[in-house]
Write an enzyme that holds these catalytic residues in place. Structure first.
Site, PDB file in Angstrom:
ATOM      1  N   ILE A 127     -98.474 -13.436 -27.205  1.00 33.75           N
ATOM      2  CA  ILE A 127     -97.395 -14.318 -27.665  1.00 33.75           C
ATOM      3  C   ILE A 127     -97.971 -15.434 -28.523  1.00 33.75           C
ATOM      4  CG2 ILE A 127     -95.578 -15.911 -26.891  1.00 33.75           C
ATOM      5  CD1 ILE A 127     -95.700 -14.347 -24.155  1.00 33.75           C
ATOM      6  N   CYS A 128     -97.303 -15.730 -29.631  1.00 31.89           N
ATOM      7  CA  CYS A 128     -97.641 -16.908 -30.436  1.00 31.89           C
ATOM      8  C   CYS A 128     -96.334 -17.524 -30.945  1.00 31.89           C
ATOM      9  CB  CYS A 128     -98.616 -16.557 -31.565  1.00 31.89           C
ATOM     10  SG  CYS A 128     -97.917 -15.533 -32.882  1.00 31.89           S
ATOM     11  N   HIS A 129     -96.404 -18.260 -32.041  1.00 30.08           N
ATOM     12  CA  HIS A 129     -95.218 -18.931 -32.563  1.00 30.08           C
ATOM     13  C   HIS A 129     -94.223 -17.945 -33.172  1.00 30.08           C
ATOM     14  CE1 HIS A 129     -93.479 -22.322 -35.323  1.00 30.08           C
ATOM     15  NE2 HIS A 129     -92.671 -22.034 -34.337  1.00 30.08           N
TER      16      HIS A 129
END
Length: 107
Positions: free
Chosen positions: A64-66
């Site tokens: 998960i990231c932005h």
């Protein structure tokens, strides 16, 4: 590498009959402090090569990231290291805020 949408991940996490994945947040600490999905493990992208031994290569890991770009790079890296169950969260925490948790702050 597999891909998962935010609603699909939310459904998976809500289903107690399924084993939950490891939620690997690869953003920076300030981003995590701004907003995050409950239960994530924070491991910033640049720290992954030195910390990958903290992850179980047999676990299902959702990166998960932005917006999904950094997490996709981490997912590719983990696959090259022998991790076989790696999933990228399409759209990242931004998509989570838009489609799952409208109370989550965005940036």
């Amino acid at each position: 590498m597999q891909h998962l949408t935010a609603p699909e991940l939310a459904s998976w996490l809500a289903d107690t009959s399924k084993n939950p994945p490891v939620l690997l947040d690869v953003r920076e600490p300030w981003e995590y402090e701004t907003c995050h999905i409950p239960g994530v493990v924070l491991m910033p992208m640049q720290s992954i090569p030195g910390r990958q031994q903290e992850l179980d290569p047999d676990s299902t890991i959702v990166c998960i990231c932005h917006h999904g770009a950094r997490s996709m790079q981490v997912a590719h890296f983990l696959e090259r290291q022998g991790f076989t169950q790696v999933i990228n969260l399409t759209g990242g925490v931004h998509a989570w805020a838009q489609s799952v948790d409208s109370a989550m702050p965005t940036y």
